[in-house]
Enzyme design. Sequence first.
Site, PDB file in Angstrom:
ATOM      1  N   ARG A  82       0.847  -1.198   0.000  1.00  0.00           N
ATOM      2  CA  ARG A  82       0.000   0.000   0.000  1.00  0.00           C
ATOM      3  C   ARG A  82       0.877   1.242   0.000  1.00  0.00           C
ATOM      4  NH1 ARG A  82      -2.957   3.269   4.657  1.00  0.00           N
ATOM      5  NH2 ARG A  82      -3.857   4.810   3.266  1.00  0.00           N
ATOM      6  N   HIS A 128      -2.812  11.170   0.498  1.00  0.00           N
ATOM      7  CA  HIS A 128      -2.302  10.961   1.853  1.00  0.00           C
ATOM      8  C   HIS A 128      -1.630  12.270   2.287  1.00  0.00           C
ATOM      9  CE1 HIS A 128      -1.187   7.565   4.817  1.00  0.00           C
ATOM     10  NE2 HIS A 128      -0.874   8.703   5.421  1.00  0.00           N
ATOM     11  N   GLU A 175      -7.646   8.932   5.987  1.00  0.00           N
ATOM     12  CA  GLU A 175      -7.944   9.608   7.256  1.00  0.00           C
ATOM     13  C   GLU A 175      -8.417  11.051   7.112  1.00  0.00           C
ATOM     14  OE1 GLU A 175      -4.657   9.107   9.958  1.00  0.00           O
ATOM     15  OE2 GLU A 175      -4.987   6.962  10.113  1.00  0.00           O
ATOM     16  N   ASN A 303      -7.947   2.169   9.432  1.00  0.00           N
ATOM     17  CA  ASN A 303      -6.655   2.371  10.098  1.00  0.00           C
ATOM     18  C   ASN A 303      -6.920   2.301  11.588  1.00  0.00           C
ATOM     19  OD1 ASN A 303      -5.564   2.849   7.601  1.00  0.00           O
ATOM     20  ND2 ASN A 303      -5.063   5.002   7.962  1.00  0.00           N
ATOM     21  N   TYR A 305      -5.093   1.927  15.619  1.00  0.00           N
ATOM     22  CA  TYR A 305      -3.866   1.952  16.415  1.00  0.00           C
ATOM     23  C   TYR A 305      -4.038   1.635  17.901  1.00  0.00           C
ATOM     24  CZ  TYR A 305      -1.274   3.763  12.437  1.00  0.00           C
ATOM     25  OH  TYR A 305      -0.659   3.885  11.219  1.00  0.00           O
ATOM     26  N   GLU A 369      -3.986   0.136   7.838  1.00  0.00           N
ATOM     27  CA  GLU A 369      -2.850   0.537   8.679  1.00  0.00           C
ATOM     28  C   GLU A 369      -3.033  -0.007  10.083  1.00  0.00           C
ATOM     29  OE1 GLU A 369      -1.882   4.753   9.121  1.00  0.00           O
ATOM     30  OE2 GLU A 369      -2.064   5.000   6.948  1.00  0.00           O
TER      31      GLU A 369
END
Length: 465
Positions: A82, A128, A175, A303, A305, A369
């Site tokens: 990616r 991005h 995002e 994504n 985290y 991600e």
Amino acid sequence: MTRTNALRKDFIWGFATAAAQIEGGGEDKEKASGRGPSIWDYFCDKPGKIADGSKVNDTCDFYTHWKEDLAMMKNLGANSYRFSISWPRVIPLGGKDDPVNEQGLQFYSDVIDECLRLGMTPFVTLYHWDLPLELYKRYGGWLNKERSTEDFVRYARLAFERYGDRVKDWITFNEPWVIAALGHSAGAFAPGHISNTEPWIVGHSLLVAHAHAAKVYHDEFAQDGGVIGITLNGDWAEPYDSSPENIKAAQDKMDAAVGWFADPVYLGTYPESLKVMLQDRLPEFTPEEIALLKDSSDFYGCNFYTTNMIKAGADDEVNGNTHLLFTRPDGTYLGPESQMGWLRDVPWGFRKHLNYLYKRYGKPIYITENGYAVKGENDMSPQDAINDTDRVNYFEGYLGAVRDAIGDGVDIRSYFAWSCYDNFEWASGFTPRFGCVRIDYETKKRTVKDSGRFLGQWFEENISV
Ligand code: PNW
């Protein structure tokens, strides 16, 4: 061998990167490449904006090292890569009537060909965060819905035309929450605005631009047989305790972080809690925009985290006016600290998050991600940095959560580790290291860390054959 909860045979896995964070090999090389400046070049030139004073144009030099880097990912077992296209590299000024940079277009074409030659599926993000600076100067970038949409759609069409024969997996935006909230509310990211009206305007433009680009792809490039979607951040929000106000707060946080974008795209409207919180500061969609947004994303790009405990009562609209905590009521911490204040290793929230997304939005999920910056890694000896046990633990826990969510029935099709190698971590510069491969920034030498090898083994053992 097939195991319980094993990943589907065609499961996509690899490493994720972003153009601005990895490509630059210094000012001279970047100039020679014909890339136009982005809002991040401009932001880096403002004193005090990047923690260690570093510049986005001098990072891992993927622009020179791309071939060996792709070979390295392949060696680690990845079946996909990616990456993002830098808009100002292919259209230096960015606008719909501005000239293209053939050298830049050729670069991504070569990267795509090499991925395919190695058997790695190219997974391409269009935006991005590196908006061509000229568009910001001309009309304020995403603050101008009409003009930013026109320019973005032309850029997207150019990418589909040049690469659509070979790229079958597209992401419009990475995002949008970060672009709107960190770029236009907190001012921490480019272009560094501080406002309580702009984030909602910018978020709205991003949704509309996404919808128009997706329509072009669906209408004009259907013969390519690919998919297009949007990638959202959003960590798991666990209520701080069982009080009704904190249970509501956790939902408000999910609405602000995820629902702000996912509800319009998949459900056709902004979340009720955002409407109540923002009143007339939340733009309204026209009926045409709603129709465009509906079914605009073929998948949910996720994504992920960390996990926070959520408490009501903060003055922080982009987080639904909630407090994001890492402590439980008894004072214990959710998980070990990383290099980033917002990130701790809390694997259990991932399974809940994936279940929530699938239940609410019903789309196949591409995890685009997931990763960890080991605390203090930048100050370690190279050997200690390479033996990145904390990152291995993180991946092991989070991948276990992915497998469990698949066992729960969640349709998960991909996993991309953030990131291939250490790179320019936006306003934090080069101090945090997120890589599965170490970079020596002086020599640009790459050295695989334990986590890179761990991922290869894990997927080898968990993808069904
Ligand atoms: C993501 N936060 O950004 C991005 O997609 C990557 O470019 C970035 O390098 C990676 O995560 C690690 O940070 C985020 O403040 C930036 O919560 C900031 C936040 C979350 C994600």
